[in-house]
Design a protein around this motif. Sequence first.
Motif, PDB file in Angstrom:
ATOM      1  N   ILE A 227      41.321   6.572 -12.419  1.00 29.18           N
ATOM      2  CA  ILE A 227      40.749   6.129 -13.695  1.00 29.18           C
ATOM      3  C   ILE A 227      39.903   7.287 -14.219  1.00 29.18           C
ATOM      4  O   ILE A 227      38.977   7.751 -13.555  1.00 29.18           O
ATOM      5  CB  ILE A 227      39.904   4.841 -13.522  1.00 29.18           C
ATOM      6  CG1 ILE A 227      40.815   3.717 -12.991  1.00 29.18           C
ATOM      7  CG2 ILE A 227      39.279   4.430 -14.852  1.00 29.18           C
ATOM      8  CD1 ILE A 227      40.080   2.413 -12.732  1.00 29.18           C
ATOM      9  N   LEU A 228      40.277   7.769 -15.383  1.00 28.07           N
ATOM     10  CA  LEU A 228      39.648   8.943 -15.993  1.00 28.07           C
ATOM     11  C   LEU A 228      39.035   8.570 -17.332  1.00 28.07           C
ATOM     12  O   LEU A 228      39.365   7.538 -17.907  1.00 28.07           O
ATOM     13  CB  LEU A 228      40.726  10.000 -16.287  1.00 28.07           C
ATOM     14  CG  LEU A 228      41.569  10.499 -15.133  1.00 28.07           C
ATOM     15  CD1 LEU A 228      42.913  10.983 -15.648  1.00 28.07           C
ATOM     16  CD2 LEU A 228      40.824  11.652 -14.476  1.00 28.07           C
TER      17      LEU A 228
ATOM     18  N   ALA B 201      49.998  13.488 -14.230  1.00 23.00           N
ATOM     19  CA  ALA B 201      50.051  12.054 -13.987  1.00 23.00           C
ATOM     20  C   ALA B 201      50.594  11.356 -15.220  1.00 23.00           C
ATOM     21  O   ALA B 201      50.651  11.931 -16.311  1.00 23.00           O
ATOM     22  CB  ALA B 201      48.667  11.509 -13.648  1.00 23.00           C
ATOM     23  N   LYS B 202      51.005  10.104 -15.012  1.00 25.12           N
ATOM     24  CA  LYS B 202      51.567   9.302 -16.101  1.00 25.12           C
ATOM     25  C   LYS B 202      50.550   8.241 -16.497  1.00 25.12           C
ATOM     26  O   LYS B 202      49.991   7.572 -15.632  1.00 25.12           O
ATOM     27  CB  LYS B 202      52.849   8.631 -15.594  1.00 25.12           C
ATOM     28  CG  LYS B 202      53.713   8.061 -16.697  1.00 25.12           C
ATOM     29  CD  LYS B 202      55.083   7.716 -16.158  1.00 25.12           C
ATOM     30  CE  LYS B 202      56.138   7.692 -17.261  1.00 25.12           C
ATOM     31  NZ  LYS B 202      57.493   7.712 -16.682  1.00 25.12           N
ATOM     32  N   VAL B 203      50.365   8.084 -17.804  1.00 25.26           N
ATOM     33  CA  VAL B 203      49.393   7.099 -18.275  1.00 25.26           C
ATOM     34  C   VAL B 203      49.955   5.688 -18.102  1.00 25.26           C
ATOM     35  O   VAL B 203      51.062   5.390 -18.558  1.00 25.26           O
ATOM     36  CB  VAL B 203      49.021   7.357 -19.749  1.00 25.26           C
ATOM     37  CG1 VAL B 203      48.092   6.249 -20.258  1.00 25.26           C
ATOM     38  CG2 VAL B 203      48.369   8.720 -19.892  1.00 25.26           C
ATOM     39  N   VAL B 204      49.197   4.819 -17.432  1.00 29.68           N
ATOM     40  CA  VAL B 204      49.606   3.446 -17.175  1.00 29.68           C
ATOM     41  C   VAL B 204      48.943   2.485 -18.168  1.00 29.68           C
ATOM     42  O   VAL B 204      49.565   1.532 -18.634  1.00 29.68           O
ATOM     43  CB  VAL B 204      49.233   3.046 -15.725  1.00 29.68           C
ATOM     44  CG1 VAL B 204      49.507   1.570 -15.465  1.00 29.68           C
ATOM     45  CG2 VAL B 204      49.974   3.921 -14.730  1.00 29.68           C
TER      46      VAL B 204
ATOM     47  N   GLY C  13      38.083  15.343 -11.927  1.00 25.87           N
ATOM     48  CA  GLY C  13      37.776  14.230 -12.806  1.00 25.87           C
ATOM     49  C   GLY C  13      38.228  12.907 -12.208  1.00 25.87           C
ATOM     50  O   GLY C  13      39.138  12.849 -11.392  1.00 25.87           O
ATOM     51  N   GLY C  14      37.580  11.826 -12.629  1.00 29.04           N
ATOM     52  CA  GLY C  14      38.086  10.502 -12.344  1.00 29.04           C
ATOM     53  C   GLY C  14      37.765   9.926 -10.979  1.00 29.04           C
ATOM     54  O   GLY C  14      37.181  10.571 -10.130  1.00 29.04           O
ATOM     55  N   THR C  15      38.154   8.663 -10.820  1.00 26.96           N
ATOM     56  CA  THR C  15      37.919   7.900  -9.599  1.00 26.96           C
ATOM     57  C   THR C  15      39.261   7.433  -9.061  1.00 26.96           C
ATOM     58  O   THR C  15      40.057   6.845  -9.785  1.00 26.96           O
ATOM     59  CB  THR C  15      37.045   6.667  -9.934  1.00 26.96           C
ATOM     60  OG1 THR C  15      35.854   7.122 -10.580  1.00 26.96           O
ATOM     61  CG2 THR C  15      36.677   5.897  -8.686  1.00 26.96           C
TER      62      THR C  15
ATOM     63  N   LEU D 252      43.857   4.723 -17.233  1.00 26.36           N
ATOM     64  CA  LEU D 252      44.413   4.572 -15.886  1.00 26.36           C
ATOM     65  C   LEU D 252      45.692   5.397 -15.805  1.00 26.36           C
ATOM     66  O   LEU D 252      46.599   5.209 -16.613  1.00 26.36           O
ATOM     67  CB  LEU D 252      44.718   3.096 -15.601  1.00 26.36           C
ATOM     68  CG  LEU D 252      45.392   2.793 -14.263  1.00 26.36           C
ATOM     69  CD1 LEU D 252      44.435   3.018 -13.099  1.00 26.36           C
ATOM     70  CD2 LEU D 252      45.907   1.352 -14.234  1.00 26.36           C
ATOM     71  N   VAL D 253      45.751   6.310 -14.864  1.00 25.50           N
ATOM     72  CA  VAL D 253      46.969   7.120 -14.714  1.00 25.50           C
ATOM     73  C   VAL D 253      47.512   6.975 -13.290  1.00 25.50           C
ATOM     74  O   VAL D 253      46.772   6.690 -12.350  1.00 25.50           O
ATOM     75  CB  VAL D 253      46.704   8.615 -15.007  1.00 25.50           C
ATOM     76  CG1 VAL D 253      46.182   8.813 -16.418  1.00 25.50           C
ATOM     77  CG2 VAL D 253      45.774   9.240 -13.992  1.00 25.50           C
TER      78      VAL D 253
END
Lengths: 95, 95, 95, 95, 95, 95, 95
Positions: free
Chosen positions: E84-85, E38-41, E71-73, E11-12
Amino acid sequence: MAIRPLHDRILVKRLKEEEITKGGIIIPDTAKEKPIEAKVVAVGTGRILDSGEVRALAVKKGDLVLFGKYGGTEVKIDGDDHLILREDDILGIIE
Amino acid sequence: MAIRPLHDRILVKRLKEEEITKGGIIIPDTAKEKPIEAKVVAVGTGRILDSGEVRALAVKKGDLVLFGKYGGTEVKIDGDDHLILREDDILGIIE
Amino acid sequence: MAIRPLHDRILVKRLKEEEITKGGIIIPDTAKEKPIEAKVVAVGTGRILDSGEVRALAVKKGDLVLFGKYGGTEVKIDGDDHLILREDDILGIIE
Amino acid sequence: MAIRPLHDRILVKRLKEEEITKGGIIIPDTAKEKPIEAKVVAVGTGRILDSGEVRALAVKKGDLVLFGKYGGTEVKIDGDDHLILREDDILGIIE
Amino acid sequence: MAIRPLHDRILVKRLKEEEITKGGIIIPDTAKEKPIEAKVVAVGTGRILDSGEVRALAVKKGDLVLFGKYGGTEVKIDGDDHLILREDDILGIIE
Amino acid sequence: MAIRPLHDRILVKRLKEEEITKGGIIIPDTAKEKPIEAKVVAVGTGRILDSGEVRALAVKKGDLVLFGKYGGTEVKIDGDDHLILREDDILGIIE
Amino acid sequence: MAIRPLHDRILVKRLKEEEITKGGIIIPDTAKEKPIEAKVVAVGTGRILDSGEVRALAVKKGDLVLFGKYGGTEVKIDGDDHLILREDDILGIIE
């Protein structure tokens, strides 16, 4: 004259109209992918798995089999319609 | 001059019209994917499996083979039509 | 100046018209996928299999090879046409 | 500021026109897929194989590499054009 | 409220315009596939390999990452844009 | 009446509008692939890995999960909207 | 007369309208991919895994199963609609 299928391939002979089991398996017209009946004429030595193992096929000469309409390659031998399929194209054995 | 196929590849020479087995295997016109007869000229050393094992091919020089119409790459050697195929394109051996 | 191909890649130099073997391998015009002759200039260290094993390539510097028309990436080195291919694009070795 | 590529990814910096090796590798205009030269800036820790093994990459920081035109993702760092590629996109190392 | 990503998912939180590193990584307009910061959460417990082994991810909470545009949703959490990747969508870590 | 999902499949019940977490996860209108919230009703016995190992799923009955819009098959049970998904369609667990 | 499905294939008989569980599982009209109920008539000997292991199927004769609309091949046996599916097409068992 004969064809010896390789590995997981199977040579089948299509059943003629009058040979198809009466009152039995009928392919509905509306089915998009119609299974077809045929008799196994010859089978390959087996499927080669990723592990290198050769796995004998589950069908044998003489079996009556069902397969999907679009599987295999058609070939005419001595005037009769045959098909060469992979074992994976065989849906089931008619008993 | 010769071509040595690599790994699971096989060099075959197409049979000319007059060489094709009489009364035998005929490709029906309506078949979408027509198998074709050819004679094996040379074979590779074997298929490399995922396990790293090299598996010798099931066809050998001199075999008469059937293969699907769209397999392989055409090449003319000394005026004759040849094809280079993978063993997996070979449907069976004519005996 | 030289290119060192990685892993299962191979650097080949296309043969010029006059170098192509006489009376030998001719690509018929009607072939959709024409194999092409070239000389191997350099090869990678080998193919990495799923098992982690590195398998040395079956072609070596100096080999004359056949490959499919659409394989590889073109690159011009010192004015000569070259291609970088994977070993799997090589159909066979001309001997 | 720097980017640390993950696993089998590689960060490369495109060479400027005047840096490209003279008299050396030229990309012909007619090539559909043009390889491009770049310098490796950073590499990931390695490719994760199916077996779980991590395999160190075959390129290292400072290597001059060739890659296919359509590989990778473009990113501009401090005004210079960079690309992040997978090792598999690298065709060879220029020596 | 929080999302715990499964397995190899990450999750970013997208960086806002003013948070993006100055003078640093710029995405050129002409790039077809733009990497995004992005920053990883939160991260999943790891990637499940074919061997059944679970491999811990190479990114951790707080990492600043680059990923490809497609990529990702997308998901909005408490008003902020998140994605979310899979770990494989992450190109590299910004240091 | 109940459905027992097979292997790595999961039965989830969509949350109704009023059940969706307030102030929490909102799906932006512009997102092409919208994740959706649902509650896990039943899970299969586990994913069958290539090695033959059965791996228990990471979600359990009662979990609130997020999944991509296009995953799964819709089914209505006792008037409520449900979906049968694979574990791999689950993006994360809402905590 | 009977069909014996091969390997991971399963023969199911569609339920008639009046047999479908009342008040239970309803397929909404808006669902693009409608799951369908059927009763298992016969199952194959098991799925062949990459490792060569044969894994017995998780469904058995008599089970009431749900499957996606587009899976399987239709076949009519003794006047009743049947389908031959792979175990992987089965979404769950109705209990």
